[in-house]
Motif scaffolding. Structure first.
Motif, PDB file in Angstrom:
ATOM      1  N   ASP A  59     -27.990  -0.748 -15.794  1.00 19.64           N
ATOM      2  CA  ASP A  59     -26.515  -0.719 -16.590  1.00 19.64           C
ATOM      3  C   ASP A  59     -26.484   1.046 -16.177  1.00 19.64           C
ATOM      4  OD1 ASP A  59     -26.663  -3.428 -16.518  1.00 19.64           O
ATOM      5  OD2 ASP A  59     -28.200  -3.593 -18.457  1.00 19.64           O
ATOM      6  N   LEU A  60     -27.702   1.828 -16.616  1.00 17.56           N
ATOM      7  CA  LEU A  60     -27.576   3.208 -16.754  1.00 17.56           C
ATOM      8  C   LEU A  60     -26.426   4.271 -15.800  1.00 17.56           C
ATOM      9  CD1 LEU A  60     -30.836   3.330 -18.565  1.00 17.56           C
ATOM     10  CD2 LEU A  60     -29.321   3.433 -19.617  1.00 17.56           C
ATOM     11  N   THR A  61     -25.654   4.678 -16.497  1.00 14.70           N
ATOM     12  CA  THR A  61     -24.625   5.793 -15.902  1.00 14.70           C
ATOM     13  C   THR A  61     -25.147   6.901 -15.796  1.00 14.70           C
ATOM     14  OG1 THR A  61     -22.940   5.001 -16.491  1.00 14.70           O
ATOM     15  CG2 THR A  61     -23.510   3.548 -14.423  1.00 14.70           C
ATOM     16  N   PHE A  62     -24.769   8.048 -15.178  1.00 13.43           N
ATOM     17  CA  PHE A  62     -25.056   9.286 -14.723  1.00 13.43           C
ATOM     18  C   PHE A  62     -23.673   9.762 -15.713  1.00 13.43           C
ATOM     19  CE2 PHE A  62     -25.108  14.290 -14.633  1.00 13.43           C
ATOM     20  CZ  PHE A  62     -26.320  13.940 -16.023  1.00 13.43           C
ATOM     21  N   GLY A  63     -22.322   9.470 -15.124  1.00 10.07           N
ATOM     22  CA  GLY A  63     -21.464   9.996 -15.173  1.00 10.07           C
ATOM     23  C   GLY A  63     -20.541  11.066 -15.480  1.00 10.07           C
ATOM     24  N   ASP A  64     -20.038  11.707 -15.984  1.00 11.13           N
ATOM     25  CA  ASP A  64     -19.132  12.457 -15.531  1.00 11.13           C
ATOM     26  C   ASP A  64     -19.220  13.690 -17.040  1.00 11.13           C
ATOM     27  OD1 ASP A  64     -17.677  15.048 -15.153  1.00 11.13           O
ATOM     28  OD2 ASP A  64     -15.582  14.696 -15.792  1.00 11.13           O
ATOM     29  N   ARG A  65     -20.698  13.640 -17.460  1.00  9.42           N
ATOM     30  CA  ARG A  65     -20.966  14.362 -18.892  1.00  9.42           C
ATOM     31  C   ARG A  65     -21.116  15.631 -18.349  1.00  9.42           C
ATOM     32  NH1 ARG A  65     -26.316  10.708 -20.930  1.00  9.42           N
ATOM     33  NH2 ARG A  65     -26.172   8.754 -19.263  1.00  9.42           N
ATOM     34  N   ASP A  66     -20.874  16.438 -19.725  1.00  9.66           N
ATOM     35  CA  ASP A  66     -20.721  17.655 -19.612  1.00  9.66           C
ATOM     36  C   ASP A  66     -21.905  18.470 -20.174  1.00  9.66           C
ATOM     37  OD1 ASP A  66     -20.299  20.245 -19.662  1.00  9.66           O
ATOM     38  OD2 ASP A  66     -18.744  20.491 -21.691  1.00  9.66           O
ATOM     39  N   ILE A  67     -23.087  19.097 -19.140  1.00 14.15           N
ATOM     40  CA  ILE A  67     -24.489  19.243 -19.249  1.00 14.15           C
ATOM     41  C   ILE A  67     -24.236  20.734 -19.618  1.00 14.15           C
ATOM     42  CG2 ILE A  67     -26.911  19.274 -18.558  1.00 14.15           C
ATOM     43  CD1 ILE A  67     -25.147  16.158 -19.284  1.00 14.15           C
ATOM     44  N   GLU A  96     -34.738  11.269 -22.106  1.00 14.36           N
ATOM     45  CA  GLU A  96     -35.329   9.512 -23.173  1.00 14.36           C
ATOM     46  C   GLU A  96     -33.989   8.385 -22.401  1.00 14.36           C
ATOM     47  OE1 GLU A  96     -36.171  11.048 -27.158  1.00 14.36           O
ATOM     48  OE2 GLU A  96     -38.048  12.089 -26.142  1.00 14.36           O
ATOM     49  N   GLU A  97     -33.121   9.274 -22.467  1.00 16.60           N
ATOM     50  CA  GLU A  97     -32.132   7.785 -22.483  1.00 16.60           C
ATOM     51  C   GLU A  97     -32.428   6.903 -21.013  1.00 16.60           C
ATOM     52  OE1 GLU A  97     -27.319   7.318 -21.369  1.00 16.60           O
ATOM     53  OE2 GLU A  97     -28.413   9.123 -22.788  1.00 16.60           O
ATOM     54  N   PHE A  98     -33.159   7.185 -20.415  1.00 14.48           N
ATOM     55  CA  PHE A  98     -32.946   7.311 -18.643  1.00 14.48           C
ATOM     56  C   PHE A  98     -34.680   6.491 -17.992  1.00 14.48           C
ATOM     57  CE2 PHE A  98     -29.499   8.474 -17.913  1.00 14.48           C
ATOM     58  CZ  PHE A  98     -28.127   8.104 -17.071  1.00 14.48           C
ATOM     59  N   THR A  99     -35.505   7.285 -19.047  1.00  9.02           N
ATOM     60  CA  THR A  99     -37.186   6.902 -18.855  1.00  9.02           C
ATOM     61  C   THR A  99     -38.373   6.280 -20.173  1.00  9.02           C
ATOM     62  OG1 THR A  99     -37.760   8.798 -20.104  1.00  9.02           O
ATOM     63  CG2 THR A  99     -37.254   9.291 -17.575  1.00  9.02           C
ATOM     64  N   THR A 100     -37.052   5.408 -20.513  1.00 11.80           N
ATOM     65  CA  THR A 100     -38.128   5.235 -22.004  1.00 11.80           C
ATOM     66  C   THR A 100     -38.338   3.521 -21.756  1.00 11.80           C
ATOM     67  OG1 THR A 100     -36.099   5.092 -22.629  1.00 11.80           O
ATOM     68  CG2 THR A 100     -37.136   6.190 -23.790  1.00 11.80           C
ATOM     69  N   ARG A 101     -37.024   3.063 -20.798  1.00  9.69           N
ATOM     70  CA  ARG A 101     -37.349   1.936 -20.897  1.00  9.69           C
ATOM     71  C   ARG A 101     -38.306   1.431 -19.676  1.00  9.69           C
ATOM     72  NH1 ARG A 101     -32.295   2.913 -21.277  1.00  9.69           N
ATOM     73  NH2 ARG A 101     -30.508   0.879 -22.724  1.00  9.69           N
ATOM     74  N   TYR A 102     -39.311   0.598 -19.528  1.00 13.44           N
ATOM     75  CA  TYR A 102     -40.109   0.013 -17.945  1.00 13.44           C
ATOM     76  C   TYR A 102     -39.978   0.359 -17.010  1.00 13.44           C
ATOM     77  CZ  TYR A 102     -44.798  -1.480 -17.061  1.00 13.44           C
ATOM     78  OH  TYR A 102     -45.557  -1.941 -16.004  1.00 13.44           O
ATOM     79  N   ALA A 103     -39.903   0.852 -16.615  1.00 14.79           N
ATOM     80  CA  ALA A 103     -39.754   1.393 -14.692  1.00 14.79           C
ATOM     81  C   ALA A 103     -41.174   1.794 -14.316  1.00 14.79           C
ATOM     82  CB  ALA A 103     -38.926   1.778 -15.025  1.00 14.79           C
ATOM     83  N   ARG A 104     -41.669   1.150 -13.064  1.00 12.61           N
ATOM     84  CA  ARG A 104     -43.062   2.145 -13.063  1.00 12.61           C
ATOM     85  C   ARG A 104     -42.879   1.623 -11.685  1.00 12.61           C
ATOM     86  NH1 ARG A 104     -47.728   1.961 -17.500  1.00 12.61           N
ATOM     87  NH2 ARG A 104     -46.621   2.776 -18.367  1.00 12.61           N
ATOM     88  N   THR A 105     -43.803   1.930 -10.397  1.00 13.49           N
ATOM     89  CA  THR A 105     -43.921   2.106  -8.619  1.00 13.49           C
ATOM     90  C   THR A 105     -45.342   1.460  -9.063  1.00 13.49           C
ATOM     91  OG1 THR A 105     -45.462   3.854  -9.213  1.00 13.49           O
ATOM     92  CG2 THR A 105     -42.990   4.252  -8.359  1.00 13.49           C
ATOM     93  N   ASP A 106     -44.979   1.093  -8.224  1.00 15.98           N
ATOM     94  CA  ASP A 106     -46.787  -0.321  -8.361  1.00 15.98           C
ATOM     95  C   ASP A 106     -48.359  -0.023  -8.762  1.00 15.98           C
ATOM     96  OD1 ASP A 106     -47.111   0.976  -5.685  1.00 15.98           O
ATOM     97  OD2 ASP A 106     -47.533  -0.336  -4.603  1.00 15.98           O
ATOM     98  N   GLU A 107     -48.689   1.911  -8.112  1.00 17.71           N
ATOM     99  CA  GLU A 107     -49.894   2.671  -8.258  1.00 17.71           C
ATOM    100  C   GLU A 107     -49.557   2.615  -9.948  1.00 17.71           C
ATOM    101  OE1 GLU A 107     -47.427   3.786  -6.261  1.00 17.71           O
ATOM    102  OE2 GLU A 107     -48.039   4.828  -4.847  1.00 17.71           O
TER     103      GLU A 107
END
Length: 446
Positions: A229-237, A250-261
């Protein structure tokens, strides 16, 4: 470009060796031709898309404050012996000797070479932070190359390297790269999920792979469904803002998401509600690493700090598979008729199909559309061949241009042409001037 003058060797039949959709469609649409196992010639259509992807990568790297450069494809073995990786890397490294019996290797990665460049010229902490990158051909001698450009031996890759005084600064570089990659992939019409991964032979404490979900992915992945559900969009960075980059990371990596290793079943079950647990296949399109002082220690890459002491710099590396991205985009964006290119990477902005080549009015209308779009800085592909309409539509669907303008005597009698979206299949009739305005507006924000 007029299709009658373009080199587009479309195949009617699917080659037997093509096992996955992207490989089949790249061969059928005349984008690539196999030279030998895992090595391809890039024909005009494929080369155009390759360069479009490369340009997006360049733009986003430069936006993030990184410096483009170019290193050689062939490297001497001495630096790799100095780092201890020459013998450890394995048979994927293609080794050779020149006429003077000196050991060479075809670059699989460039940590040693960039570190040598750094240690030759940089002496003071005042020259830091520094990030340099290149987009260059690489070679890894895969034991079983397959899936076309997705698992080839020769590949086109962006590899970048940061040099920082402290671990804190290097982790900001890590976060900065993660943020810039999110923007890069979205511009290509992809959702690439950053997942905790294994560092492999490159090594290091922190690493994330960016994976595009697809049935043909080489990696099994485990994730919380809310990451999609996360999108980067037109953020001013502001890439110099450590807090902002950290927050987005942190917004994009705190949820569980891992490769099999790196997947841990107990953590997966304890952290993710059952209804949100997902297992799928993923295509790796990039990876970022923080590996501390591993290479700077081995190769004596030091700077003088503000206390006058020599200290090893902290490093990281960051890769994007430019050539493999073509396959990933096709795997994520196609139907049974062919490719569906996102507007950001399409080889041509739209197709113009003349339903009755040789008809004076239809020819004139197509010429006017072609010249007007070209004058506005767009690049249409005008199918001016003396082919039946069905064959022209099939070719346009196969090569996947996002928009098609169809011109025929019947519509012109009513003062209209037909504009069709390749993605939705929806068509709309409108005057030629309005069709030009519509296409121009679509690409104004790309």
């Amino acid at each position: 470009m007029r299709l009658s003058r373009y080199f587009l060797p479309v195949l009617k039949e699917t080659p037997a060796e093509a096992q996955i959709v992207s490989h089949r469609l790249m061969l059928r649409s005349g984008m690539i031709k196999q030279s030998s196992a895992g090595i391809y010639s890039w024909l005009p259509l494929g080369f155009k898309v390759l360069k479009n992807i490369e340009n997006i990568v360049h733009e986003e790297q430069i936006r993030a404050g990184h410096h483009p450069m170019l290193m050689p494809i062939l490297q001497g073995a001495d630096l790799w012996r100095e780092s201890g990786r020459y013998d450890d890397y394995g048979q994927e490294m293609l080794r050779m000797k020149d006429r003077h019996n000196r050991d060479l290797l075809f670059t699989p990665t460039a940590e040693e070479l960039i570190t040598d460049i750094f240690r030759s010229y940089v002496r003071s902490y005042k020259d830091l932070p520094l990030t340099m990158y290149q987009i260059q051909w690489k070679f890894r001698d895969e034991i079983r190359p397959r899936f076309g450009v997705m698992r080839g031996r020769e590949f086109y890759m962006k590899d970048g390297y940061n040099f920082d005084l402290t671990k804190e600064d290097a982790l900001h570089a890590y976060n900065r790269h993660l943020v810039s990659y999110l923007r890069t992939y979205e511009r290509m019409g992809l959702q690439a999920i950053p997942m905790r991964a294994d560092s492999g032979p490159i090594g290091g404490e922190n690493t994330h792979e960016f994976l595009v979900l697809a049935e043909t992915g080489e990696s099994e992945v485990f994730y919380d469904s809310t990451v999609t559900d996360l999108t980067f969009g037109d953020r001013d960075i502001d890439y110099t803002d450590k807090d902002q980059c950290q927050s987005i990371m942190e917004e994009f990596t705190t949820r569980y998401a891992r490769t099999d290793e790196t997947h841990v079943e107990d953590e997966f079950h304890s952290q993710v509600p059952e209804e949100r647990r997902r297992t799928a296949r993923g295509i790796e399109v990039g990876q970022i690493f923080y590996f501390g002082t591993k290479y700077s220690d081995a190769l004596n890459a030091t700077v003088q700090n503000d206390q006058g002491e020599k200290v090893a710099v902290h490093m990281g590396s960051h890769g994007i598979g430019v050539s493999r991205l073509l396959g990933a985009i096709i795997e994520a964006s196609h139907d049974d008729k062919g490719i569906i290119w996102p507007e950001g990477v399409t080889p041509f902005h739209c197709g113009i199909v003349n339903l009755k080549q040789g008809d004076e009015e239809a020819d004139a209308a197509c010429e006017a559309l072609y010249k007007s779009l070209t004058a506005l800085g767009l690049e249409p592909l005008y199918d001016d061949r003396k082919e039946r309409a069905g064959a022209k539509f099939a070719s346009m669907d196969l090569i996947g241009l996002p928009w098609r303008i169809t011109v025929g005597p019947r519509g012109l009698k009513n003062g209209v042409v037909e504009v069709t979206s390749r993605r939705t299949g929806e068509s709309e009739e409108m005057p030629p001037e309005q069709a030009i305005e519509k296409i121009t507006k679509i690409y104004a924000g790309v």
